[in-house]
Scaffold this motif. Structure first.
Motif, PDB file in Angstrom:
ATOM      1  N   ALA A  79       0.835  -1.207   0.000  1.00  0.00           N
ATOM      2  CA  ALA A  79       0.000   0.000   0.000  1.00  0.00           C
ATOM      3  C   ALA A  79       0.865   1.251   0.000  1.00  0.00           C
ATOM      4  CB  ALA A  79      -0.903  -0.013   1.233  1.00  0.00           C
ATOM      5  N   ASP A  80       0.247   2.354  -0.334  1.00  0.00           N
ATOM      6  CA  ASP A  80       0.935   3.645  -0.376  1.00  0.00           C
ATOM      7  C   ASP A  80       0.966   4.236   1.036  1.00  0.00           C
ATOM      8  OD1 ASP A  80       2.178   5.946  -1.249  1.00  0.00           O
ATOM      9  OD2 ASP A  80       0.306   6.883  -1.919  1.00  0.00           O
ATOM     10  N   VAL A  81       1.828   3.647   1.872  1.00  0.00           N
ATOM     11  CA  VAL A  81       2.000   4.118   3.247  1.00  0.00           C
ATOM     12  C   VAL A  81       3.461   4.475   3.467  1.00  0.00           C
ATOM     13  CG1 VAL A  81       0.073   2.806   4.219  1.00  0.00           C
ATOM     14  CG2 VAL A  81       2.340   1.768   4.129  1.00  0.00           C
ATOM     15  N   GLU A  82       3.700   5.193   4.545  1.00  0.00           N
ATOM     16  CA  GLU A  82       5.049   5.626   4.888  1.00  0.00           C
ATOM     17  C   GLU A  82       5.386   5.105   6.282  1.00  0.00           C
ATOM     18  OE1 GLU A  82       7.046   9.904   5.895  1.00  0.00           O
ATOM     19  OE2 GLU A  82       5.675   9.808   4.194  1.00  0.00           O
ATOM     20  N   PHE A  83       6.576   4.557   6.427  1.00  0.00           N
ATOM     21  CA  PHE A  83       7.053   4.105   7.728  1.00  0.00           C
ATOM     22  C   PHE A  83       7.281   5.313   8.620  1.00  0.00           C
ATOM     23  CE2 PHE A  83      10.932   3.109  10.316  1.00  0.00           C
ATOM     24  CZ  PHE A  83      10.321   2.236  11.198  1.00  0.00           C
ATOM     25  N   VAL A  84       6.753   5.271   9.836  1.00  0.00           N
ATOM     26  CA  VAL A  84       6.914   6.369  10.775  1.00  0.00           C
ATOM     27  C   VAL A  84       7.968   6.021  11.811  1.00  0.00           C
ATOM     28  CG1 VAL A  84       5.781   7.825  12.501  1.00  0.00           C
ATOM     29  CG2 VAL A  84       4.523   7.098  10.471  1.00  0.00           C
ATOM     30  N   THR A  85       7.795   4.911  12.498  1.00  0.00           N
ATOM     31  CA  THR A  85       8.732   4.500  13.536  1.00  0.00           C
ATOM     32  C   THR A  85       8.429   3.075  13.977  1.00  0.00           C
ATOM     33  OG1 THR A  85       9.754   5.179  15.641  1.00  0.00           O
ATOM     34  CG2 THR A  85       7.350   5.351  15.499  1.00  0.00           C
ATOM     35  N   CYS A  86       9.286   2.563  14.826  1.00  0.00           N
ATOM     36  CA  CYS A  86       9.017   1.282  15.473  1.00  0.00           C
ATOM     37  C   CYS A  86       9.405   1.403  16.936  1.00  0.00           C
ATOM     38  CB  CYS A  86       9.755   0.136  14.795  1.00  0.00           C
ATOM     39  SG  CYS A  86      11.534   0.157  15.028  1.00  0.00           S
ATOM     40  N   GLU A  87       8.762   0.612  17.732  1.00  0.00           N
ATOM     41  CA  GLU A  87       9.038   0.559  19.164  1.00  0.00           C
ATOM     42  C   GLU A  87       9.421  -0.863  19.515  1.00  0.00           C
ATOM     43  OE1 GLU A  87       8.896   2.676  21.902  1.00  0.00           O
ATOM     44  OE2 GLU A  87       8.644   4.391  20.559  1.00  0.00           O
ATOM     45  N   LYS A  88      10.532  -1.014  20.204  1.00  0.00           N
ATOM     46  CA  LYS A  88      10.966  -2.337  20.646  1.00  0.00           C
ATOM     47  C   LYS A  88      10.853  -2.416  22.161  1.00  0.00           C
ATOM     48  CE  LYS A  88      14.789  -1.821  18.333  1.00  0.00           C
ATOM     49  NZ  LYS A  88      16.170  -2.013  17.941  1.00  0.00           N
ATOM     50  N   ARG A  89      10.284  -3.490  22.646  1.00  0.00           N
ATOM     51  CA  ARG A  89      10.143  -3.743  24.068  1.00  0.00           C
ATOM     52  C   ARG A  89      10.632  -5.146  24.370  1.00  0.00           C
ATOM     53  NH1 ARG A  89      10.250   0.942  24.580  1.00  0.00           N
ATOM     54  NH2 ARG A  89       8.469   2.303  24.707  1.00  0.00           N
ATOM     55  N   LEU A  90      10.935  -5.363  25.614  1.00  0.00           N
ATOM     56  CA  LEU A  90      11.390  -6.677  26.075  1.00  0.00           C
ATOM     57  C   LEU A  90      12.603  -7.154  25.283  1.00  0.00           C
ATOM     58  CD1 LEU A  90       7.902  -8.405  26.420  1.00  0.00           C
ATOM     59  CD2 LEU A  90       9.220  -7.280  28.225  1.00  0.00           C
ATOM     60  N   GLY A  91      13.543  -6.242  25.065  1.00  0.00           N
ATOM     61  CA  GLY A  91      14.774  -6.591  24.360  1.00  0.00           C
ATOM     62  C   GLY A  91      14.561  -6.949  22.902  1.00  0.00           C
ATOM     63  N   GLY A  92      13.539  -6.406  22.286  1.00  0.00           N
ATOM     64  CA  GLY A  92      13.267  -6.703  20.881  1.00  0.00           C
ATOM     65  C   GLY A  92      12.349  -7.882  20.670  1.00  0.00           C
ATOM     66  N   ARG A  93      11.903  -8.494  21.767  1.00  0.00           N
ATOM     67  CA  ARG A  93      10.982  -9.623  21.610  1.00  0.00           C
ATOM     68  C   ARG A  93       9.585  -9.170  21.240  1.00  0.00           C
ATOM     69  NH1 ARG A  93      12.991 -12.334  27.028  1.00  0.00           N
ATOM     70  NH2 ARG A  93      12.125 -10.350  27.646  1.00  0.00           N
TER      71      ARG A  93
END
Length: 103
Positions: A26-40
């Motif tokens: 789709a025509d979307v844009e990546f904004v950010t990601c959040e990692k918790r529990l050491g990336g799990r």
């Protein structure tokens, strides 16, 4: 931001696969990601029109489910300004981390 889409998965690999599928579908844009529990636990956030975000979230969820179980997914149309501010803070942290790595 018109709409925000969230896909939360277990693990970095599933998150990368979900994001790849979302961006290609789709025509979307990546904004950010959040990692918790050491990336799990990883939450991918994209933005775009409501219909594009819906399509992306469906695609990302399906792709992640091929690897592991999707923990959660959501779409917020016309997010409140406080939600936008919270997402911007997360994106700024991600950009700072990129700058450190690129030095």
């Amino acid at each position: 931001m018109k709409a925000l889409g969230f896909v939360e998965v277990s693990g970095i690999v599933a998150a990368v696969e979900a994001l790849d599928s979302m961006l290609k579908t789709a025509d979307v844009e990546f904004v950010t990601c959040e990692k918790r529990l050491g990336g799990r636990l990883v939450t991918i956030i994209v933005t775009g029109s409501i219909s594009a975000v819906q399509e992306a979230v469906e695609s990302g969820t399906a792709r992640a489910n091929e690897i592991t179980k999707t923990v959660a997914h959501a779409i917020i149309a016309n997010p409140h300004e406080e939600i936008i501010r919270m997402i911007q803070i997360s994106a700024e942290k991600l950009n700072l981390a990129r700058e450190v790595v690129n030095k």
